[in-house]
Write a protein that holds these residues in place. Structure first.
Motif, PDB file in Angstrom:
ATOM      1  N   LEU A  12       0.831  -1.201   0.000  1.00 14.18           N
ATOM      2  CA  LEU A  12       0.000   0.000   0.000  1.00 14.18           C
ATOM      3  C   LEU A  12       0.868   1.254   0.000  1.00 14.18           C
ATOM      4  O   LEU A  12       0.602   2.203  -0.741  1.00 14.18           O
ATOM      5  N   SER A  13       1.900   1.260   0.821  1.00 16.50           N
ATOM      6  CA  SER A  13       2.806   2.399   0.870  1.00 16.50           C
ATOM      7  C   SER A  13       3.460   2.647  -0.485  1.00 16.50           C
ATOM      8  O   SER A  13       3.563   3.790  -0.937  1.00 16.50           O
ATOM      9  N   ALA A  14       3.888   1.593  -1.143  1.00 19.55           N
ATOM     10  CA  ALA A  14       4.504   1.729  -2.464  1.00 19.55           C
ATOM     11  C   ALA A  14       3.507   2.296  -3.476  1.00 19.55           C
ATOM     12  O   ALA A  14       3.863   3.147  -4.299  1.00 19.55           O
ATOM     13  N   ARG A  15       2.253   1.827  -3.430  1.00 20.54           N
ATOM     14  CA  ARG A  15       1.237   2.348  -4.349  1.00 20.54           C
ATOM     15  C   ARG A  15       0.972   3.832  -4.101  1.00 20.54           C
ATOM     16  O   ARG A  15       0.819   4.617  -5.037  1.00 20.54           O
ATOM     17  N   LEU A  16       0.929   4.232  -2.822  1.00 23.45           N
ATOM     18  CA  LEU A  16       0.698   5.643  -2.494  1.00 23.45           C
ATOM     19  C   LEU A  16       1.867   6.511  -2.958  1.00 23.45           C
ATOM     20  O   LEU A  16       1.666   7.610  -3.483  1.00 23.45           O
ATOM     21  N   GLN A  17       3.093   6.036  -2.768  1.00 22.06           N
ATOM     22  CA  GLN A  17       4.255   6.796  -3.235  1.00 22.06           C
ATOM     23  C   GLN A  17       4.239   6.936  -4.749  1.00 22.06           C
ATOM     24  O   GLN A  17       4.548   7.997  -5.289  1.00 22.06           O
ATOM     25  N   ARG A  18       3.896   5.870  -5.435  1.00 21.70           N
ATOM     26  CA  ARG A  18       3.822   5.920  -6.904  1.00 21.70           C
ATOM     27  C   ARG A  18       2.761   6.921  -7.357  1.00 21.70           C
ATOM     28  O   ARG A  18       2.982   7.713  -8.275  1.00 21.70           O
ATOM     29  N   ALA A  19       1.595   6.912  -6.709  1.00 23.70           N
ATOM     30  CA  ALA A  19       0.541   7.861  -7.060  1.00 23.70           C
ATOM     31  C   ALA A  19       0.999   9.296  -6.819  1.00 23.70           C
ATOM     32  O   ALA A  19       0.712  10.196  -7.624  1.00 23.70           O
ATOM     33  N   ASN A  20       1.715   9.525  -5.728  1.00 20.54           N
ATOM     34  CA  ASN A  20       2.229  10.849  -5.409  1.00 20.54           C
ATOM     35  C   ASN A  20       3.206  11.307  -6.491  1.00 20.54           C
ATOM     36  O   ASN A  20       3.137  12.449  -6.968  1.00 20.54           O
ATOM     37  N   ILE A  21       4.112  10.441  -6.890  1.00 17.65           N
ATOM     38  CA  ILE A  21       5.093  10.785  -7.926  1.00 17.65           C
ATOM     39  C   ILE A  21       4.391  11.043  -9.257  1.00 17.65           C
ATOM     40  O   ILE A  21       4.724  12.004  -9.964  1.00 17.65           O
ATOM     41  N   LEU A  72       4.543  14.489 -11.388  1.00 18.02           N
ATOM     42  CA  LEU A  72       5.002  14.509 -12.779  1.00 18.02           C
ATOM     43  C   LEU A  72       3.939  15.099 -13.700  1.00 18.02           C
ATOM     44  O   LEU A  72       4.263  15.864 -14.624  1.00 18.02           O
ATOM     45  N   ASP A  73       2.680  14.768 -13.460  1.00 13.93           N
ATOM     46  CA  ASP A  73       1.602  15.347 -14.254  1.00 13.93           C
ATOM     47  C   ASP A  73       1.561  16.863 -14.092  1.00 13.93           C
ATOM     48  O   ASP A  73       1.395  17.602 -15.068  1.00 13.93           O
ATOM     49  N   ARG A  74       1.710  17.322 -12.869  1.00 17.60           N
ATOM     50  CA  ARG A  74       1.708  18.757 -12.599  1.00 17.60           C
ATOM     51  C   ARG A  74       2.898  19.431 -13.282  1.00 17.60           C
ATOM     52  O   ARG A  74       2.776  20.518 -13.849  1.00 17.60           O
ATOM     53  N   LEU A  75       4.055  18.778 -13.244  1.00 21.01           N
ATOM     54  CA  LEU A  75       5.258  19.319 -13.868  1.00 21.01           C
ATOM     55  C   LEU A  75       5.082  19.403 -15.385  1.00 21.01           C
ATOM     56  O   LEU A  75       5.450  20.395 -16.012  1.00 21.01           O
ATOM     57  N   GLU A  76       4.502  18.365 -15.985  1.00 19.82           N
ATOM     58  CA  GLU A  76       4.283  18.372 -17.428  1.00 19.82           C
ATOM     59  C   GLU A  76       3.263  19.429 -17.837  1.00 19.82           C
ATOM     60  O   GLU A  76       3.384  20.057 -18.883  1.00 19.82           O
ATOM     61  N   ALA A  77       2.270  19.662 -17.011  1.00 17.53           N
ATOM     62  CA  ALA A  77       1.231  20.639 -17.334  1.00 17.53           C
ATOM     63  C   ALA A  77       1.737  22.071 -17.195  1.00 17.53           C
ATOM     64  O   ALA A  77       1.362  22.946 -17.971  1.00 17.53           O
ATOM     65  N   HIS A  78       2.589  22.327 -16.200  1.00 21.03           N
ATOM     66  CA  HIS A  78       3.058  23.688 -15.914  1.00 21.03           C
ATOM     67  C   HIS A  78       4.556  23.682 -15.603  1.00 21.03           C
ATOM     68  O   HIS A  78       4.962  23.900 -14.455  1.00 21.03           O
TER      69      HIS A  78
END
Length: 77
Positions: free
Chosen positions: A16-25, A29-35
């Motif tokens: 679960l922790s790994a999935r949450l970290q992946r979602a956070n990353i 990355l989506d935010r970085l690509e958008a702006h």
């Protein structure tokens, strides 16, 4: 709860922790690509504020040390 159940629960928590970290990353990355300009500006502001705070802290420590040194010199005289 025996050892096997405990190990299974730990494995589930780690997954679960790994999935949450992946979602956070992925979100970052989506935010970085958008702006990308905004991300660079945020990074620059963060670095500047760290540098400014470090300078202010060092100045404050230096003032306290000088004040203590002067006070000690006055006592010696």
């Amino acid at each position: 709860m025996n050892k096997l159940e405990l190990l299974e629960r730990r494995r589930e928590v780690l997954a679960l922790s790994a999935r949450l970290q992946r979602a956070n990353i992925e979100t970052r990355l989506d935010r970085l690509e958008a702006h990308p300009e905004r991300a660079m500006l945020d990074f620059a502001i963060h670095q500047l504020s760290r540098h400014t705070m470090r300078g202010a802290l060092l100045t404050g420590v230096a003032k306290v040390l000088i004040k203590g040194w002067r006070h000690a010199r006055r006592r010696e005289q």
